[in-house]
Design a protein around this motif. Sequence first.
Motif, PDB file in Angstrom:
ATOM      1  N   VAL A   1      45.847  31.403  42.319  1.00  0.00           N
ATOM      2  CA  VAL A   1      47.065  31.937  42.104  1.00  0.00           C
ATOM      3  C   VAL A   1      46.652  32.945  40.805  1.00  0.00           C
ATOM      4  O   VAL A   1      46.742  34.035  41.894  1.00  0.00           O
ATOM      5  N   GLU A   2      46.000  32.684  40.051  1.00  0.00           N
ATOM      6  CA  GLU A   2      45.877  33.267  39.118  1.00  0.00           C
ATOM      7  C   GLU A   2      45.172  34.525  39.484  1.00  0.00           C
ATOM      8  O   GLU A   2      45.618  35.556  39.496  1.00  0.00           O
ATOM      9  N   ALA A   3      43.864  34.569  40.129  1.00  0.00           N
ATOM     10  CA  ALA A   3      43.348  35.479  41.279  1.00  0.00           C
ATOM     11  C   ALA A   3      44.271  36.439  41.563  1.00  0.00           C
ATOM     12  O   ALA A   3      43.619  37.182  41.942  1.00  0.00           O
ATOM     13  N   ALA A   4      44.596  35.545  42.517  1.00  0.00           N
ATOM     14  CA  ALA A   4      45.684  36.067  43.186  1.00  0.00           C
ATOM     15  C   ALA A   4      46.268  37.237  43.216  1.00  0.00           C
ATOM     16  O   ALA A   4      46.776  38.627  43.200  1.00  0.00           O
ATOM     17  N   ALA A   5      47.154  36.936  42.163  1.00  0.00           N
ATOM     18  CA  ALA A   5      47.985  37.584  40.885  1.00  0.00           C
ATOM     19  C   ALA A   5      47.676  38.833  40.161  1.00  0.00           C
ATOM     20  O   ALA A   5      47.445  40.187  41.010  1.00  0.00           O
ATOM     21  N   GLY A   6      46.537  38.242  40.271  1.00  0.00           N
ATOM     22  CA  GLY A   6      45.685  39.590  39.174  1.00  0.00           C
ATOM     23  C   GLY A   6      44.868  40.377  40.220  1.00  0.00           C
ATOM     24  O   GLY A   6      44.830  41.774  39.540  1.00  0.00           O
ATOM     25  N   LEU A   7      44.275  40.166  41.601  1.00  0.00           N
ATOM     26  CA  LEU A   7      43.821  41.594  42.143  1.00  0.00           C
ATOM     27  C   LEU A   7      45.242  42.041  42.908  1.00  0.00           C
ATOM     28  O   LEU A   7      45.416  42.890  43.440  1.00  0.00           O
ATOM     29  N   ALA A   8      46.185  41.836  42.971  1.00  0.00           N
ATOM     30  CA  ALA A   8      47.355  42.684  43.897  1.00  0.00           C
ATOM     31  C   ALA A   8      47.744  43.293  42.334  1.00  0.00           C
ATOM     32  O   ALA A   8      48.799  44.883  43.170  1.00  0.00           O
ATOM     33  N   HIS A   9      47.244  43.387  41.061  1.00  0.00           N
ATOM     34  CA  HIS A   9      48.446  44.418  40.176  1.00  0.00           C
ATOM     35  C   HIS A   9      47.360  45.916  40.098  1.00  0.00           C
ATOM     36  O   HIS A   9      46.492  45.567  40.743  1.00  0.00           O
ATOM     37  N   ALA A  10      48.739  46.755  40.572  1.00  0.00           N
ATOM     38  CA  ALA A  10      48.190  47.755  41.034  1.00  0.00           C
ATOM     39  C   ALA A  10      48.121  48.827  41.924  1.00  0.00           C
ATOM     40  O   ALA A  10      46.692  49.316  42.108  1.00  0.00           O
ATOM     41  N   LYS A  11      48.407  47.141  42.950  1.00  0.00           N
ATOM     42  CA  LYS A  11      47.344  47.363  44.421  1.00  0.00           C
ATOM     43  C   LYS A  11      49.207  48.421  45.209  1.00  0.00           C
ATOM     44  O   LYS A  11      49.776  48.361  44.776  1.00  0.00           O
ATOM     45  N   THR A  12      48.612  48.957  45.979  1.00  0.00           N
ATOM     46  CA  THR A  12      50.021  49.668  47.227  1.00  0.00           C
ATOM     47  C   THR A  12      49.723  48.839  48.022  1.00  0.00           C
ATOM     48  O   THR A  12      49.115  47.588  48.458  1.00  0.00           O
ATOM     49  N   ILE A  13      50.218  48.969  49.295  1.00  0.00           N
ATOM     50  CA  ILE A  13      50.506  47.175  50.280  1.00  0.00           C
ATOM     51  C   ILE A  13      49.646  47.187  50.576  1.00  0.00           C
ATOM     52  O   ILE A  13      48.897  46.335  51.144  1.00  0.00           O
ATOM     53  N   GLY A  14      49.471  48.512  51.345  1.00  0.00           N
ATOM     54  CA  GLY A  14      47.853  48.425  52.212  1.00  0.00           C
ATOM     55  C   GLY A  14      46.720  48.026  51.919  1.00  0.00           C
ATOM     56  O   GLY A  14      45.828  46.994  51.962  1.00  0.00           O
ATOM     57  N   GLN A  15      46.827  47.853  49.855  1.00  0.00           N
ATOM     58  CA  GLN A  15      45.380  47.285  49.010  1.00  0.00           C
ATOM     59  C   GLN A  15      46.048  45.848  49.401  1.00  0.00           C
ATOM     60  O   GLN A  15      45.205  44.922  49.527  1.00  0.00           O
ATOM     61  N   LEU A  16      47.191  45.727  49.500  1.00  0.00           N
ATOM     62  CA  LEU A  16      47.291  43.707  49.059  1.00  0.00           C
ATOM     63  C   LEU A  16      47.079  43.125  50.527  1.00  0.00           C
ATOM     64  O   LEU A  16      46.569  42.154  50.480  1.00  0.00           O
ATOM     65  N   HIS A  17      47.096  44.558  51.690  1.00  0.00           N
ATOM     66  CA  HIS A  17      47.275  43.527  52.697  1.00  0.00           C
ATOM     67  C   HIS A  17      45.885  43.341  52.789  1.00  0.00           C
ATOM     68  O   HIS A  17      45.208  42.273  53.806  1.00  0.00           O
ATOM     69  N   LYS A  18      44.337  43.769  52.296  1.00  0.00           N
ATOM     70  CA  LYS A  18      43.441  43.515  52.171  1.00  0.00           C
ATOM     71  C   LYS A  18      43.263  42.536  51.221  1.00  0.00           C
ATOM     72  O   LYS A  18      41.324  41.712  51.582  1.00  0.00           O
ATOM     73  N   ILE A  19      43.237  42.001  50.450  1.00  0.00           N
ATOM     74  CA  ILE A  19      43.716  40.662  49.497  1.00  0.00           C
ATOM     75  C   ILE A  19      43.360  39.209  50.668  1.00  0.00           C
ATOM     76  O   ILE A  19      44.730  38.779  50.955  1.00  0.00           O
ATOM     77  N   ASN A  20      42.434  38.359  50.887  1.00  0.00           N
ATOM     78  CA  ASN A  20      42.116  37.397  51.499  1.00  0.00           C
ATOM     79  C   ASN A  20      41.834  36.335  50.731  1.00  0.00           C
ATOM     80  O   ASN A  20      40.750  36.611  49.572  1.00  0.00           O
ATOM     81  N   MET A  21      41.471  35.305  51.700  1.00  0.00           N
ATOM     82  CA  MET A  21      40.872  33.822  50.863  1.00  0.00           C
ATOM     83  C   MET A  21      39.327  33.904  50.033  1.00  0.00           C
ATOM     84  O   MET A  21      39.268  33.400  49.045  1.00  0.00           O
ATOM     85  N   VAL A  22      38.842  35.040  50.313  1.00  0.00           N
ATOM     86  CA  VAL A  22      37.115  35.775  50.026  1.00  0.00           C
ATOM     87  C   VAL A  22      37.408  35.736  49.370  1.00  0.00           C
ATOM     88  O   VAL A  22      36.396  35.940  48.346  1.00  0.00           O
ATOM     89  N   VAL A  23      38.115  36.783  49.346  1.00  0.00           N
ATOM     90  CA  VAL A  23      38.176  37.766  47.437  1.00  0.00           C
ATOM     91  C   VAL A  23      38.737  37.039  47.079  1.00  0.00           C
ATOM     92  O   VAL A  23      38.126  37.164  45.441  1.00  0.00           O
ATOM     93  N   ILE A  24      39.678  36.310  46.801  1.00  0.00           N
ATOM     94  CA  ILE A  24      40.105  35.016  46.010  1.00  0.00           C
ATOM     95  C   ILE A  24      38.843  34.145  45.368  1.00  0.00           C
ATOM     96  O   ILE A  24      39.149  34.004  44.208  1.00  0.00           O
ATOM     97  N   MET A  25      38.687  33.908  46.301  1.00  0.00           N
ATOM     98  CA  MET A  25      36.891  32.985  45.936  1.00  0.00           C
ATOM     99  C   MET A  25      35.711  34.090  45.172  1.00  0.00           C
ATOM    100  O   MET A  25      35.297  33.213  44.693  1.00  0.00           O
ATOM    101  N   GLU A  26      35.858  35.153  45.566  1.00  0.00           N
ATOM    102  CA  GLU A  26      34.751  36.014  44.498  1.00  0.00           C
ATOM    103  C   GLU A  26      35.060  36.037  43.196  1.00  0.00           C
ATOM    104  O   GLU A  26      34.656  35.846  42.358  1.00  0.00           O
ATOM    105  N   VAL A  27      36.451  36.208  42.874  1.00  0.00           N
ATOM    106  CA  VAL A  27      37.033  36.386  41.418  1.00  0.00           C
ATOM    107  C   VAL A  27      36.889  34.996  40.799  1.00  0.00           C
ATOM    108  O   VAL A  27      36.318  34.625  40.110  1.00  0.00           O
ATOM    109  N   VAL A  28      37.276  33.831  41.608  1.00  0.00           N
ATOM    110  CA  VAL A  28      37.037  32.620  41.192  1.00  0.00           C
ATOM    111  C   VAL A  28      35.760  32.028  40.689  1.00  0.00           C
ATOM    112  O   VAL A  28      35.652  31.508  39.916  1.00  0.00           O
ATOM    113  N   GLY A  29      35.017  32.418  41.681  1.00  0.00           N
ATOM    114  CA  GLY A  29      33.621  31.796  41.717  1.00  0.00           C
ATOM    115  C   GLY A  29      33.291  30.373  42.513  1.00  0.00           C
ATOM    116  O   GLY A  29      35.043  30.066  43.583  1.00  0.00           O
ATOM    117  N   GLN A  30      32.687  29.829  43.171  1.00  0.00           N
ATOM    118  CA  GLN A  30      33.063  29.110  44.571  1.00  0.00           C
ATOM    119  C   GLN A  30      33.673  27.289  43.824  1.00  0.00           C
ATOM    120  O   GLN A  30      33.822  27.768  42.650  1.00  0.00           O
TER     121      GLN A  30
END
Length: 142
Positions: A76-105
Amino acid sequence: MSVFTIFMAFVVLLVVGLTWFFIYYFANPVLENPDGIARVVGNCGDTMEIGLKFKNGRVEQTHHWTNGCSFSKHCVEAAAGLAHAKTIGQLHKINMVVIMEVVGQLPETHLHCAQLAEITLRRSVENYLLRQQDSAPGGTKS
């Protein structure tokens, strides 16, 4: 072991615990009147919350919270961090794969944490869009 040693150990643990609490609390303050917010309970029983504040079409501030395990917290911390400074269109591109790339395995038993973070972020965006639609001239707001 003396009573003084036990007392000092207790005091040190108390100071460490309070320091952690205040750092966490002040680093992640609750948003007053978020533009979009969602609280989602997963099948595992973990609850996640993400709040978004927008300015000029971009996410200006975020808030996140979970009562779940450390994997849930990181997701949830990664998802919120990824959302910062994003537009609506960019927010729609954030998925679990992107979140896992930030969090790690993540262990296979905790992949649902990233999915829950994605769902929570999507619902907070949906909540924002619904509020925008309702407040627009001619919207459905009563």
